[in-house]
Scaffold this active site. Sequence first.
Site, mmCIF file in Angstrom:
data_model
loop_
_atom_site.group_PDB
_atom_site.id
_atom_site.type_symbol
_atom_site.label_atom_id
_atom_site.label_comp_id
_atom_site.label_asym_id
_atom_site.label_seq_id
_atom_site.Cartn_x
_atom_site.Cartn_y
_atom_site.Cartn_z
ATOM 1 N N GLY A 12 29.425 -46.159 -26.447
ATOM 2 C CA GLY A 12 29.228 -46.246 -25.007
ATOM 3 C C GLY A 12 30.199 -45.367 -24.246
ATOM 4 N N ASP A 13 29.962 -45.225 -22.952
ATOM 5 C CA ASP A 13 30.823 -44.444 -22.054
ATOM 6 C C ASP A 13 30.933 -42.978 -22.457
ATOM 7 O OD1 ASP A 13 31.321 -46.783 -20.622
ATOM 8 O OD2 ASP A 13 32.983 -47.319 -21.955
ATOM 9 N N LYS A 16 26.717 -40.753 -20.179
ATOM 10 C CA LYS A 16 25.250 -40.765 -20.032
ATOM 11 C C LYS A 16 24.849 -40.589 -18.568
ATOM 12 C CE LYS A 16 25.329 -44.859 -21.912
ATOM 13 N NZ LYS A 16 26.707 -44.922 -22.422
ATOM 14 N N GLY A 17 25.580 -41.313 -17.687
ATOM 15 C CA GLY A 17 25.243 -41.263 -16.266
ATOM 16 C C GLY A 17 25.280 -39.855 -15.722
ATOM 17 N N ASN A 38 26.428 -54.900 -17.756
ATOM 18 C CA ASN A 38 27.549 -54.561 -18.655
ATOM 19 C C ASN A 38 27.770 -53.041 -18.612
ATOM 20 O OD1 ASN A 38 25.044 -54.233 -19.899
ATOM 21 N ND2 ASN A 38 25.704 -54.901 -21.918
ATOM 22 N N ALA A 39 26.721 -52.300 -18.305
ATOM 23 C CA ALA A 39 26.817 -50.842 -18.234
ATOM 24 C C ALA A 39 27.578 -50.422 -16.983
ATOM 25 C CB ALA A 39 25.417 -50.230 -18.189
ATOM 26 N N GLY A 40 28.300 -49.322 -17.100
ATOM 27 C CA GLY A 40 28.948 -48.723 -15.933
ATOM 28 C C GLY A 40 28.798 -47.220 -16.083
ATOM 29 N N HIS A 41 27.914 -46.641 -15.311
ATOM 30 C CA HIS A 41 27.633 -45.209 -15.418
ATOM 31 C C HIS A 41 28.190 -44.508 -14.187
ATOM 32 C CE1 HIS A 41 23.992 -46.234 -18.201
ATOM 33 N NE2 HIS A 41 25.152 -46.620 -18.695
ATOM 34 N N GLN A 221 25.037 -48.461 -22.972
ATOM 35 C CA GLN A 221 25.876 -48.673 -24.152
ATOM 36 C C GLN A 221 25.704 -47.506 -25.141
ATOM 37 O OE1 GLN A 221 23.871 -51.814 -23.162
ATOM 38 N NE2 GLN A 221 25.530 -51.778 -21.707
ATOM 39 N N THR A 236 26.692 -55.147 -28.561
ATOM 40 C CA THR A 236 26.034 -55.790 -27.438
ATOM 41 C C THR A 236 24.749 -56.434 -27.970
ATOM 42 O OG1 THR A 236 25.387 -55.530 -25.131
ATOM 43 C CG2 THR A 236 24.752 -53.737 -26.627
ATOM 44 N N THR A 298 34.701 -53.207 -16.204
ATOM 45 C CA THR A 298 35.749 -54.234 -16.270
ATOM 46 C C THR A 298 37.145 -53.681 -15.990
ATOM 47 O OG1 THR A 298 35.987 -53.819 -18.636
ATOM 48 C CG2 THR A 298 34.465 -55.572 -17.998
ATOM 49 N N ARG A 300 39.036 -52.333 -18.047
ATOM 50 C CA ARG A 300 39.897 -52.415 -19.238
ATOM 51 C C ARG A 300 40.192 -51.022 -19.781
ATOM 52 N NH1 ARG A 300 36.392 -56.155 -23.123
ATOM 53 N NH2 ARG A 300 34.735 -54.971 -22.117
ATOM 54 N N ASP A 330 36.561 -30.674 -21.854
ATOM 55 C CA ASP A 330 37.768 -30.278 -21.111
ATOM 56 C C ASP A 330 38.970 -31.190 -21.379
ATOM 57 O OD1 ASP A 330 35.787 -31.940 -19.596
ATOM 58 O OD2 ASP A 330 37.499 -32.235 -18.268
HETATM 59 P P1 GDP Z 1 28.450 -43.698 -19.343
HETATM 60 O O1 GDP Z 1 28.628 -45.181 -19.348
HETATM 61 O O2 GDP Z 1 27.994 -43.162 -20.663
HETATM 62 O O3 GDP Z 1 27.611 -43.203 -18.201
HETATM 63 O O4 GDP Z 1 29.921 -43.080 -19.133
HETATM 64 P P2 GDP Z 1 31.016 -43.604 -18.067
HETATM 65 O O5 GDP Z 1 30.573 -43.189 -16.729
HETATM 66 O O6 GDP Z 1 31.331 -45.020 -18.290
HETATM 67 O O7 GDP Z 1 32.289 -42.799 -18.568
HETATM 68 C C1 GDP Z 1 32.310 -41.418 -18.592
HETATM 69 C C2 GDP Z 1 33.411 -40.930 -17.630
HETATM 70 O O8 GDP Z 1 33.678 -39.573 -17.884
HETATM 71 C C3 GDP Z 1 33.021 -40.984 -16.180
HETATM 72 O O9 GDP Z 1 34.165 -41.219 -15.404
HETATM 73 C C4 GDP Z 1 32.474 -39.593 -15.889
HETATM 74 O O10 GDP Z 1 32.599 -39.213 -14.530
HETATM 75 C C5 GDP Z 1 33.373 -38.774 -16.758
HETATM 76 N N1 GDP Z 1 32.787 -37.549 -17.297
HETATM 77 C C6 GDP Z 1 31.522 -37.325 -17.743
HETATM 78 N N2 GDP Z 1 31.419 -36.085 -18.265
HETATM 79 C C7 GDP Z 1 32.649 -35.516 -18.132
HETATM 80 C C8 GDP Z 1 33.184 -34.253 -18.513
HETATM 81 O O11 GDP Z 1 32.533 -33.413 -19.098
HETATM 82 N N3 GDP Z 1 34.510 -34.041 -18.234
HETATM 83 C C9 GDP Z 1 35.278 -34.954 -17.611
HETATM 84 N N4 GDP Z 1 36.545 -34.658 -17.375
HETATM 85 N N5 GDP Z 1 34.797 -36.155 -17.238
HETATM 86 C C10 GDP Z 1 33.512 -36.425 -17.515
HETATM 87 P P1 IMO Z 2 27.907 -48.115 -20.838
HETATM 88 O O1 IMO Z 2 26.414 -48.151 -20.554
HETATM 89 C C1 IMO Z 2 31.173 -49.448 -23.393
HETATM 90 C C2 IMO Z 2 30.843 -53.478 -25.073
HETATM 91 C C3 IMO Z 2 31.813 -54.540 -24.599
HETATM 92 C C4 IMO Z 2 31.917 -55.383 -25.854
HETATM 93 C C5 IMO Z 2 30.496 -55.344 -26.400
HETATM 94 C C6 IMO Z 2 29.661 -56.552 -26.026
HETATM 95 O O2 IMO Z 2 28.742 -47.929 -19.647
HETATM 96 O O3 IMO Z 2 28.171 -47.161 -21.949
HETATM 97 P P2 IMO Z 2 28.462 -57.277 -23.756
HETATM 98 O O4 IMO Z 2 29.045 -57.604 -22.420
HETATM 99 O O5 IMO Z 2 27.496 -56.157 -23.748
HETATM 100 O O6 IMO Z 2 27.931 -58.475 -24.474
HETATM 101 O O7 IMO Z 2 29.750 -56.784 -24.634
HETATM 102 O O8 IMO Z 2 29.904 -54.186 -25.869
HETATM 103 N N1 IMO Z 2 30.086 -52.804 -23.990
HETATM 104 C C7 IMO Z 2 30.308 -51.542 -23.597
HETATM 105 N N2 IMO Z 2 31.230 -50.650 -23.981
HETATM 106 N N3 IMO Z 2 30.236 -49.094 -22.481
HETATM 107 C C8 IMO Z 2 29.266 -49.972 -22.106
HETATM 108 O O9 IMO Z 2 28.237 -49.611 -21.333
HETATM 109 C C9 IMO Z 2 29.309 -51.266 -22.633
HETATM 110 N N4 IMO Z 2 28.551 -52.360 -22.455
HETATM 111 C C10 IMO Z 2 29.027 -53.286 -23.297
HETATM 112 O O10 IMO Z 2 33.048 -53.967 -24.230
HETATM 113 O O11 IMO Z 2 32.741 -54.743 -26.797
HETATM 114 MG MG MG Z 3 30.124 -46.595 -19.002
#
Ligand code: GDP
Ligand code: IMO
Ligand code: MG
Length: 425
Positions: A12-13, A16-17, A38-41, A221, A236, A298, A300, A330
Amino acid sequence: MSTVVIIGAQWGDEGKGKIVDFLTEKCDYVVRFQGGCNAGHTVVVGEEKYILHLIPSGILHKNKKCIIGNGVVLDPSGLLKEIETLTQKGIEIDNNLYIAKHCHLIMPYHIAIEEQSEKKKKIGTTKKGIGPCYTDKIARNGVRMIDLLYPDVLKNKIRANLEIINFLLKNLYNAETLDEANILTQYLNYAEKLKKYIADADILINKAIDSGKKVLFEGAQGTLLDIDHGTYPYVTSSNTIAGGACTGAGVSPRKIDNIIGIVKAYTTRVGEGPFPTEIKDSLGEEIRKRGGEYGATTGRPRRCGWLDLVGLRHSVRVNGFTGLAITKLDILDGIEKLKVCVGYKYGNSILEDFPKEIQILEDCMPVYEELQGWKESTAGIKNYEKLPDNAKKYLKFIEDSLKVKIQIISTGQKRDEIIIKESPL
Ligand code: GDP
Ligand code: IMO
Ligand code: MG
């Protein structure tokens, strides 16, 4: 090509967003198909930062249809807050958002029970009620979006579920019980506010595809958090892999053209569970700081580690990626030597495949290959040719090892900080 599925290839993270937001420009529809808030994009457009939890990241573009599919578990209070925040920032929601009739609802008792179960057995969940809601869905006790329009059905479901949950809260967890009338009133109130969005989402999506519209499916995720194919039980509760797009939206696998795996140039994980390439020294801390690796939902701190090709090979296999997007290149700028995990040492053997037994994974030691880093900044580079040679070598190493072409490289948070080698749409 008219349909593309976007999948997180790690835990995850991956960003994707950002990629969904970028590709939305060329799309007509963006569909979420699993997970919940649970997602944060995070998406950065100009100077503005948006964090999307339930609403597809495509909403930031004008006049794109955004659909919350049946596979999502939806918390009405979370959704209403998200709608309010976006509306305040001038984003138009009303004519662009649709919610599947048969999408399941997160209820206050899901959150209450998760709060307690996390005390007994810690998974490190987001405490958004995701697991308990999917539990009710599979046990055939779930409350669905459409039930909001039928007060008697809603009331009977709440009553039947509370009978069990309140028993557990009181007798097993010694915690406060919940009141049926309060929940019913609260959800009937949500019904009033949300009914305008309820739709036959599967019909809408299929009609769109059949008429040649471009549809993007936004995963939440990541593959290693998949309920079947991830690091169970530290996962998840939904199918985060590409197949989930079909079940979670009501679309045939025959209608999926491309599947893009989003791969962070290193690895992060939030919550408990094994993480063979975790960097536990100050470099891990440094990467966390540079990459802003703190949970978008969250807050965290995310655990940081090297790129793990064993996990990624598994991800390629179960998703069938047609292309990759590498993000956050980067963040690796200036690191002298970059380690990439090419195998796992377990006892006296080297494992090339991701183990299914959690106790084996916990005891695996990464086998690294070391690549030369690059000194130059890659931040904001938009042209592949401008990347430092060693960055190109790093990317080529990933491409050759995974045997999937890298189509997109992201070099910053902003929408235009991206290199498109080949568009998947
Ligand atoms: P997602 O849950 O997969 O959408 O990812 P998140 O948004 O939770 O976490 C990705 C983080 O990295 C976010 O703060 C984005 O703004 C940032 N991000 C995405 N692509 C890049 C990149 O190429 N470089 C940098 N420095 N940040 C990025
Ligand atoms: P995005 O879409 C990273 C993790 C939680 C925990 C496990 C189960 O932003 O990538 P849950 O609340 O889903 O039952 O928790 O999954 N988790 C994520 N980790 N990015 C996420 O979403 C997540 N959504 C859940 O931290 O380990
Ligand atoms: Mg995220």
